[in-house]
Write an enzyme that holds these catalytic residues in place. Structure first.
Site, mmCIF file in Angstrom:
data_model
loop_
_atom_site.group_PDB
_atom_site.id
_atom_site.type_symbol
_atom_site.label_atom_id
_atom_site.label_comp_id
_atom_site.label_asym_id
_atom_site.label_seq_id
_atom_site.Cartn_x
_atom_site.Cartn_y
_atom_site.Cartn_z
ATOM 1 N N GLU A 156 0.835 -1.203 0.000
ATOM 2 C CA GLU A 156 0.000 0.000 0.000
ATOM 3 C C GLU A 156 0.874 1.261 0.000
ATOM 4 O O GLU A 156 0.571 2.248 -0.658
ATOM 5 C CB GLU A 156 -0.921 -0.031 1.222
ATOM 6 C CG GLU A 156 -2.195 0.763 1.039
ATOM 7 C CD GLU A 156 -3.250 0.344 2.052
ATOM 8 O OE1 GLU A 156 -4.123 -0.451 1.692
ATOM 9 O OE2 GLU A 156 -3.188 0.801 3.210
ATOM 10 N N GLU A 159 2.125 1.782 -3.419
ATOM 11 C CA GLU A 159 1.040 2.239 -4.298
ATOM 12 C C GLU A 159 0.792 3.733 -4.089
ATOM 13 O O GLU A 159 0.602 4.485 -5.052
ATOM 14 C CB GLU A 159 -0.239 1.435 -4.019
ATOM 15 C CG GLU A 159 -1.370 1.827 -4.958
ATOM 16 C CD GLU A 159 -2.632 1.003 -4.769
ATOM 17 O OE1 GLU A 159 -2.690 0.173 -3.850
ATOM 18 O OE2 GLU A 159 -3.568 1.220 -5.559
ATOM 19 N N CYS A 176 -8.269 -2.423 3.511
ATOM 20 C CA CYS A 176 -8.142 -3.675 4.277
ATOM 21 C C CYS A 176 -9.382 -4.018 5.102
ATOM 22 O O CYS A 176 -9.459 -5.103 5.672
ATOM 23 C CB CYS A 176 -6.905 -3.649 5.166
ATOM 24 S SG CYS A 176 -6.790 -2.186 6.158
ATOM 25 N N SER A 196 -7.307 1.683 -2.536
ATOM 26 C CA SER A 196 -6.056 0.962 -2.775
ATOM 27 C C SER A 196 -6.392 -0.391 -3.412
ATOM 28 O O SER A 196 -7.420 -1.001 -3.102
ATOM 29 C CB SER A 196 -5.323 0.748 -1.446
ATOM 30 O OG SER A 196 -4.348 -0.260 -1.602
ATOM 31 N N LYS A 235 -15.356 -10.346 7.478
ATOM 32 C CA LYS A 235 -14.289 -11.186 6.903
ATOM 33 C C LYS A 235 -14.833 -12.531 6.414
ATOM 34 O O LYS A 235 -14.236 -13.169 5.556
ATOM 35 C CB LYS A 235 -13.199 -11.447 7.944
ATOM 36 C CG LYS A 235 -12.410 -10.217 8.344
ATOM 37 C CD LYS A 235 -11.232 -9.995 7.440
ATOM 38 C CE LYS A 235 -10.520 -8.694 7.791
ATOM 39 N NZ LYS A 235 -9.749 -8.154 6.671
ATOM 40 N N GLU A 238 -15.788 -11.702 2.984
ATOM 41 C CA GLU A 238 -14.588 -11.424 2.185
ATOM 42 C C GLU A 238 -13.943 -12.733 1.714
ATOM 43 O O GLU A 238 -13.537 -12.866 0.556
ATOM 44 C CB GLU A 238 -13.588 -10.614 3.015
ATOM 45 C CG GLU A 238 -12.329 -10.251 2.252
ATOM 46 C CD GLU A 238 -11.297 -9.537 3.113
ATOM 47 O OE1 GLU A 238 -10.844 -8.462 2.721
ATOM 48 O OE2 GLU A 238 -10.936 -10.058 4.192
ATOM 49 N N GLU A 243 -13.227 -13.833 -6.331
ATOM 50 C CA GLU A 243 -11.914 -13.307 -6.749
ATOM 51 C C GLU A 243 -10.825 -13.624 -5.711
ATOM 52 O O GLU A 243 -9.643 -13.487 -6.000
ATOM 53 C CB GLU A 243 -11.978 -11.804 -7.036
ATOM 54 C CG GLU A 243 -12.275 -10.903 -5.842
ATOM 55 C CD GLU A 243 -13.760 -10.605 -5.646
ATOM 56 O OE1 GLU A 243 -14.581 -11.474 -5.997
ATOM 57 O OE2 GLU A 243 -14.091 -9.523 -5.133
ATOM 58 N N CYS A 381 -10.791 -2.466 14.369
ATOM 59 C CA CYS A 381 -11.094 -3.893 14.540
ATOM 60 C C CYS A 381 -11.199 -4.300 16.005
ATOM 61 O O CYS A 381 -11.848 -5.301 16.316
ATOM 62 C CB CYS A 381 -10.032 -4.734 13.850
ATOM 63 S SG CYS A 381 -9.894 -4.378 12.104
HETATM 64 FE FE1 SF4 Z 1 -13.532 -3.510 9.251
HETATM 65 FE FE2 SF4 Z 1 -14.783 -3.934 11.547
HETATM 66 FE FE3 SF4 Z 1 -13.912 -5.991 10.134
HETATM 67 FE FE4 SF4 Z 1 -12.142 -4.387 11.350
HETATM 68 S S1 SF4 Z 1 -13.648 -5.677 12.359
HETATM 69 S S2 SF4 Z 1 -12.009 -5.162 9.247
HETATM 70 S S3 SF4 Z 1 -13.153 -2.404 11.191
HETATM 71 S S4 SF4 Z 1 -15.522 -4.554 9.500
#
Ligand code: SF4
Length: 396
Positions: A156, A159, A176, A196, A235, A238, A243, A381
């Protein structure tokens, strides 16, 4: 509306969050956090009296509404009417599958919070015990996501330098946080070019596991089962993106467990967590930087990136590695940073309602910033939707 005695269908259409209206006590905390903290209105009340429900508009499925999967609704629900999708059974199955080589990565934001979930005193750092517990659960290798947080920063940072030098799209937003990425995709797709292009540390680890690690250990990618321990419900989604996979078929990360789910597995196994002897992460990624460790808190990614970018451009070691102005619990923080005699402005926002303010500045052409960090959850997080209940912070 159905009668009060009728069993309502459970909505598990969303990849991260499950809603069970039968448990709902209509306290409205989920509505409040979604509207006031995140600036979205996924949930609201419908109906009157006994028939009143907390639900989505037109009773749509959670998969069909603007939901970022951040899990803040689950984090504040006092009765478990909204909770993360439970992936513990899938992980137990993988651990017991003798054909699978099961490895796990651990995010920076959980190495204190797990202790809180397991009744250790508030603020205890439990990294060594956490690694020992994961080995007892049956994971073959335990790796540190801080290693790929360091990779993220290198990528990053370069970049950003490239964009500044070439005059490419600025400001650049961090990429992220999957809750933030979902928000941009669903509400502001015209902002894509500002994001990014770097994968998150979770996904960089998954990609490395199924390529570099697979080759080094001489194990087929499809025989490696990658688990992540994250503070985050977004996550889970994600990791399911096509992809983020080998040839669109084999996911780079096979399963994501929240802090709460890991604590549940430790309890299921009857492990006396507090008495465990501390262990270290497996090599090669046991050596990581302090910059990676601060990824878990709002401002951490920005501070880590500035340490790298300034040192590269100034071509000398930093006088001080600490950037106090991007620390703290402010909703939006900003700082001026001088690189090679020129000052650039950077900003850090926590929660999506604060992110929206910065997006509107970019759209209006009035944004004074070169680089912006966004984290969807309050405090970053550490206040994620998968953390132990009661850790979400108040944000200005
Ligand atoms: Fe984003 Fe919340 Fe997941 Fe951290 S815990 S990556 S701030 S959604």
């Amino acid at each position: 509306f159905p009668s009060v005695l009728e069993k309502l269908p459970i909505d598990d259409s969303n990849p991260s969050i499950v809603r069970d209206p039968n448990r709902c006590i209509k306290c409205g905390r989920c509505i409040d956090v979604c509207k006031t903290v995140q600036g979205i209105s996924v949930l609201d009340t419908m109906g009157r009296g006994h028939d009143m429900q907390v639900t989505t508009a037109y009773h749509k499925l959670l998969s069909d509404v603007v939901c970022t999967y951040c899990g803040q609704c689950a984090a504040v629900c006092p009765v478990g009417a909204i909770h993360e999708k439970d992936d513990t059974d899938r992980v137990w199955s993988a651990i017991h599958d003798t054909n699978k080589h099961v490895i796990v990565q651990v995010a920076p934001a959980i190495r204190v919070s797990l202790g809180e979930e397991l009744n250790l005193s508030f603020g205890s750092i439990v990294t060594g015990k956490l690694i020992a517990a994961l080995k007892m659960l049956g994971f073959t290798k335990v790796f540190d996501t801080n290693f790929t947080a360091d990779l993220t920063i290198i990528e990053e940072g370069h970049e950003l330098i490239d964009r500044i030098k070439k005059g490419d799209t600025l400001p650049m937003f961090t990429s992220c946080c999957p809750g933030w990425i979902n928000y941009v995709e669903q509400k502001h797709p015209d902002m894509f070019k500002h994001l990014s292009t770097c994968k998150s540390p979770q996904q960089m680890f998954g990609a490395l596991a199924k390529s570099y690690y697979s080759q080094r250990e001489n194990i087929k990618p499809e025989d490696i089962y990658v688990v992540s321990i994250m503070p985050c419900t977004a996550k889970k989604y994600e990791a399911q993106r096509t992809e983020m996979s080998v040839n669109g078929i084999d996911p780079d990360v096979d399963a994501v467990l929240t802090t709460r789910e890991l604590a549940k597995m430790i309890k299921q196994m009857g492990i006396d967590f507090n008495s465990l002897r501390e262990m270290r992460f497996d090599k090669p990624d046991e050596v990581t930087s302090g910059a990676a460790a601060i990824f878990g808190a709002t401002g951490g990614v920005m501070e880590a990136a500035l340490r790298t970018v300034i040192e590269i451009l100034d071509e000398k070691p930093l006088d001080s590695i600490e950037f106090d102005k991007v620390r703290g619990m402010g909703g939006i923080k900003e700082a001026g940073v001088t690189i090679k005699g020129e000052t650039i402005k950077v900003a850090v926002a926590q929660t999506l309602s604060n992110a929206e303010i910065l997006i509107q500045q970019v759209k209006a052409g009035t944004s004074p910033y070169t680089f912006i960090e966004i984290m969807a959850c309050p405090g970053g997080c550490v206040g994620g939707g998968g953390q132990p209940y009661g850790t979400t912070h108040q944000v200005s």
